[in-house]
Design an enzyme around this catalytic site. Structure first.
Site, PDB file in Angstrom:
ATOM      1  N   ARG A   1     -11.385   9.343  16.979  1.00 50.95           N
ATOM      2  CA  ARG A   1     -12.013  10.376  15.945  1.00 50.95           C
ATOM      3  C   ARG A   1     -13.596  10.035  15.875  1.00 50.95           C
ATOM      4  O   ARG A   1     -14.229  10.901  15.416  1.00 50.95           O
ATOM      5  CB  ARG A   1     -11.268  10.000  14.498  1.00 50.95           C
ATOM      6  CG  ARG A   1      -9.699  10.563  14.556  1.00 50.95           C
ATOM      7  CD  ARG A   1      -9.036  10.394  13.334  1.00 50.95           C
ATOM      8  NE  ARG A   1      -9.437  11.238  12.228  1.00 50.95           N
ATOM      9  CZ  ARG A   1     -10.038  10.915  11.140  1.00 50.95           C
ATOM     10  NH1 ARG A   1      -9.732   9.423  10.867  1.00 50.95           N
ATOM     11  NH2 ARG A   1     -10.370  11.619  10.118  1.00 50.95           N
TER      12      ARG A   1
ATOM     13  N   ALA B   1       0.642  23.803  15.936  1.00 49.46           N
ATOM     14  CA  ALA B   1       1.375  24.995  15.452  1.00 49.46           C
ATOM     15  C   ALA B   1       1.453  24.723  13.638  1.00 49.46           C
ATOM     16  O   ALA B   1       1.481  25.673  12.838  1.00 49.46           O
ATOM     17  CB  ALA B   1       2.840  24.619  15.893  1.00 49.46           C
ATOM     18  N   GLY B   2       1.566  23.452  13.196  1.00 54.72           N
ATOM     19  CA  GLY B   2       1.576  23.024  11.946  1.00 54.72           C
ATOM     20  C   GLY B   2       0.222  23.452  11.244  1.00 54.72           C
ATOM     21  O   GLY B   2       0.293  23.870  10.172  1.00 54.72           O
ATOM     22  N   ASP B   3      -0.844  23.390  11.961  1.00 52.03           N
ATOM     23  CA  ASP B   3      -2.153  23.749  11.343  1.00 52.03           C
ATOM     24  C   ASP B   3      -2.295  25.151  11.056  1.00 52.03           C
ATOM     25  O   ASP B   3      -2.675  25.585  10.203  1.00 52.03           O
ATOM     26  CB  ASP B   3      -3.392  23.316  12.370  1.00 52.03           C
ATOM     27  CG  ASP B   3      -3.347  21.644  12.493  1.00 52.03           C
ATOM     28  OD1 ASP B   3      -3.064  21.085  11.592  1.00 52.03           O
ATOM     29  OD2 ASP B   3      -3.756  21.312  13.574  1.00 52.03           O
TER      30      ASP B   3
ATOM     31  N   GLY C   1      -9.062  19.617  16.646  1.00 50.26           N
ATOM     32  CA  GLY C   1      -9.158  18.706  15.187  1.00 50.26           C
ATOM     33  C   GLY C   1      -8.412  19.610  14.253  1.00 50.26           C
ATOM     34  O   GLY C   1      -8.346  20.657  14.044  1.00 50.26           O
TER      35      GLY C   1
ATOM     36  N   GLY D   1      10.949  22.955  12.543  1.00 50.09           N
ATOM     37  CA  GLY D   1      10.743  23.571  13.647  1.00 50.09           C
ATOM     38  C   GLY D   1      11.366  25.241  13.686  1.00 50.09           C
ATOM     39  O   GLY D   1      10.937  25.900  12.923  1.00 50.09           O
TER      40      GLY D   1
ATOM     41  N   LYS E   1       8.898  21.754   6.877  1.00 50.08           N
ATOM     42  CA  LYS E   1       9.059  22.802   8.016  1.00 50.08           C
ATOM     43  C   LYS E   1      10.153  22.053   9.079  1.00 50.08           C
ATOM     44  O   LYS E   1      10.034  20.710   9.336  1.00 50.08           O
ATOM     45  CB  LYS E   1       7.762  22.921   8.970  1.00 50.08           C
ATOM     46  CG  LYS E   1       6.585  23.614   8.228  1.00 50.08           C
ATOM     47  CD  LYS E   1       5.442  23.352   8.873  1.00 50.08           C
ATOM     48  CE  LYS E   1       4.799  21.765   8.449  1.00 50.08           C
ATOM     49  NZ  LYS E   1       3.545  21.663   9.087  1.00 50.08           N
TER      50      LYS E   1
END
Length: 288
Positions: free
Chosen positions: A104, A245-247, A36, A215, A213
């Site tokens: 979800r 990775a973004g989280d 999540g 990468g 971002k």
């Protein structure tokens, strides 16, 4: 306190160990973990700043296990329990890119959150998955307003190009302009869809600050549509799974910003935390 609102789901991660072949078998490893987007942010941030998670899981064994796992990360939880717990199947190609199949379930039914669950909030963070369905969409907007009334800053993550296209880019831009977050996070593809990848008037209209971002390439920071920082991303030894990775970046950025860091230092903290998850399965905190 950082308060994160959104999904707490089970991740079923399929690591393809050879090129994926359609309509037949492809060798793989399969992992299950707590997932999540919002829960990932909360779990990574909790070791760095007091963090609360607000969300909804099913009244079932899966939901109980996910709540226990997130609490073990040091997160203060405020969770509704009803219905069926959601899950996401993530198919990860050998190059680390992933395709997601979300269900979800109860997570999208968040509603009627008690205002006291926002007690102590200094910053409210919301992944855009929270805008996908009602009643959660309206509830998130209400929580943003309540947080603003308490003097909190607000950040929103663009989350997914598929989500943006499904909701309609013009519609999402309208919501962002109304909510006016202090920070909007987006990866390169999401920023291009929204038209904020180079800053400018659109970026200025939807958030006070837009963090884009790219990468392994430098991260751009735009304030009022003007680029104020370009922050290099240190090289990493191996990339196996980009999930979360973004989280992790958002968690590092927010924890640093709450502590008073400027845009460059906050991005650097986000980069370091993101690097810690891309060699392991799923978006949970690496173990072992």
């Amino acid at each position: 306190m950082l308060v994160v609102v959104g999904d707490l789901l089970e991740d079923i991660v399929v690591w393809a160990t050879e090129p994926i072949r359609a309509a037949t078998d492809s060798a793989a490893q399969v992992f299950r973990s707590r997932g999540g987007s919002a829960a990932n942010v909360a779990a990574h941030a909790a070791a760095r700043t007091p963090t609360r998670f607000i969300g909804r899981v099913g009244d079932d064994g899966a939901g109980a296990a996910l709540v226990s796992a997130l609490a073990a990360s040091g997160v203060d939880l405020r969770v509704q329990r009803e219905g069926r717990t959601g899950a996401v199947v993530l198919v990860v190609a050998p190059d680390g890119e992933r395709t997601m199949f979300p269900d979800r379930a109860a997570a999208a039914e968040l509603s009627g959150v008690e205002p006291r669950w926002l007690d102590g909030v200094a910053w409210l963070h919301v992944p855009s998955y929270g805008f996908e369905h009602e009643p959660m969409r309206g509830e998130v907007r209400r929580l943003v307003a309540l947080a603003r009334d308490r003097g909190a800053r607000v950040s929103i993550d663009a989350s997914s190009t598929g989500l943006l296209e499904g909701l309609g880019v013009a519609r999402v831009l309208g919501w962002l302009a109304q909510l006016r977050p202090d920070v909007l996070f987006a990866n390169e593809a999401e920023a291009e869809r929204l038209g904020v990848d180079g800053g400018g008037e659109v970026a200025a209209s939807v958030a006070a600050r837009v963090v884009v971002k790219h990468g392994p390439e430098p991260t751009d920071v735009f304030d009022a549509g003007e680029r104020v920082a370009r922050v290099p991303v240190p090289p990493v030894a191996a990339v196996r799974d980009l999930t979360g990775a973004g989280d992790a970046f958002a968690a590092g950025y927010l924890a640093a910003a709450i502590d008073g860091a400027d845009a460059t230092a906050a991005c650097a903290t986000g980069h370091a935390l993101a690097a810690s998850v891309i060699a392991s399965a799923g978006g949970d905190i690496p173990h072992g």
